[in-house]
Motif scaffolding. Structure first.
Motif, mmCIF file in Angstrom:
data_model
loop_
_atom_site.group_PDB
_atom_site.id
_atom_site.type_symbol
_atom_site.label_atom_id
_atom_site.label_comp_id
_atom_site.label_asym_id
_atom_site.label_seq_id
_atom_site.Cartn_x
_atom_site.Cartn_y
_atom_site.Cartn_z
ATOM 1 N N ALA A 182 -3.012 0.124 -4.090
ATOM 2 C CA ALA A 182 -2.961 -1.175 -3.429
ATOM 3 C C ALA A 182 -2.554 -2.179 -4.498
ATOM 4 C CB ALA A 182 -4.323 -1.536 -2.845
ATOM 5 N N THR A 228 -2.766 -1.867 2.334
ATOM 6 C CA THR A 228 -2.138 -3.180 2.098
ATOM 7 C C THR A 228 -3.169 -4.286 2.266
ATOM 8 O OG1 THR A 228 -1.390 -3.468 4.382
ATOM 9 C CG2 THR A 228 0.155 -2.464 2.855
ATOM 10 N N GLY A 251 0.833 -1.191 0.000
ATOM 11 C CA GLY A 251 0.000 0.000 0.000
ATOM 12 C C GLY A 251 0.870 1.243 0.000
ATOM 13 N N ALA A 253 -5.312 -4.661 -0.755
ATOM 14 C CA ALA A 253 -4.675 -5.305 -1.913
ATOM 15 C C ALA A 253 -5.170 -6.733 -2.110
ATOM 16 C CB ALA A 253 -3.155 -5.287 -1.753
#
Length: 167
Positions: free
Chosen positions: A48, A137, A33, A140
């Motif tokens: 992301a 993150t 991220g 993602a």
């Protein structure tokens, strides 16, 4: 190398670039991220990205730092303070890191990317000061391989940007 516990705005005309990485062990993947903000805390861009799981946390954090630098270059912004929560990676970025270390080749890439910037520095921040990128993150996991938001972050983490600039 400054160590902060909360998000601190950069100097005027400079952008603060926070980055982070997280493992998704069940998928053998990882997430990166990145969020770029100006001195007012306004988001210039965020991303992301889902990647194959690196061998160590240090490698993941170094890859996140490199991705942050590349994202800044893609945005065309040339004044940056890069901030991550891995003290080891930040120390390697500001000092000497042997090429034969597990992150040496990534750090070498990052150091060569410095030439893209008019001003470029690295600092360590505790996880409490890296909340927006920590949330990115995690995001993602849903966005494969890469999602970029211009001048925003995903709606459900907008409150974390607000918390950073009001605390």
């Amino acid at each position: 190398m400054a160590r902060t516990q909360r998000w601190v705005p950069p100097a005027e005309g400079t952008y603060k670039v926070n980055y982070d990485g997280a493992y998704f062990v069940d998928e053998e993947k990882a997430g990166i991220g990145v969020v770029v903000r100006n001195e007012l805390g306004q988001v210039m861009g965020s991303l992301a990205e889902k990647i194959d799981m690196p061998s160590t946390v240090e490698v993941l954090k170094a890859l996140a730092a490199r991705r942050a630098m590349l994202f800044m270059e893609e945005l065309g912004l040339r004044h940056a303070v890069f901030e991550g929560d891995s003290e080891l990676v930040v120390k390697a970025l500001v000092g000497h890191c042997p090429d034969q270390s597990s992150i040496g080749h990534i750090i070498k890439d990052c150091k060569s990317l410095r030439s893209l910037f008019q001003t470029c520095s690295f600092s360590h921040v505790r996880r409490q000061g890296n909340g927006v990128t920590h949330a990115l993150t995690r995001r993602a996991r849903q966005y494969f391989p890469l999602t970029v938001w211009m001048e925003s972050v995903p709606l459900d983490i907008t409150y974390l940007v607000y918390v950073d600039i009001t605390s």
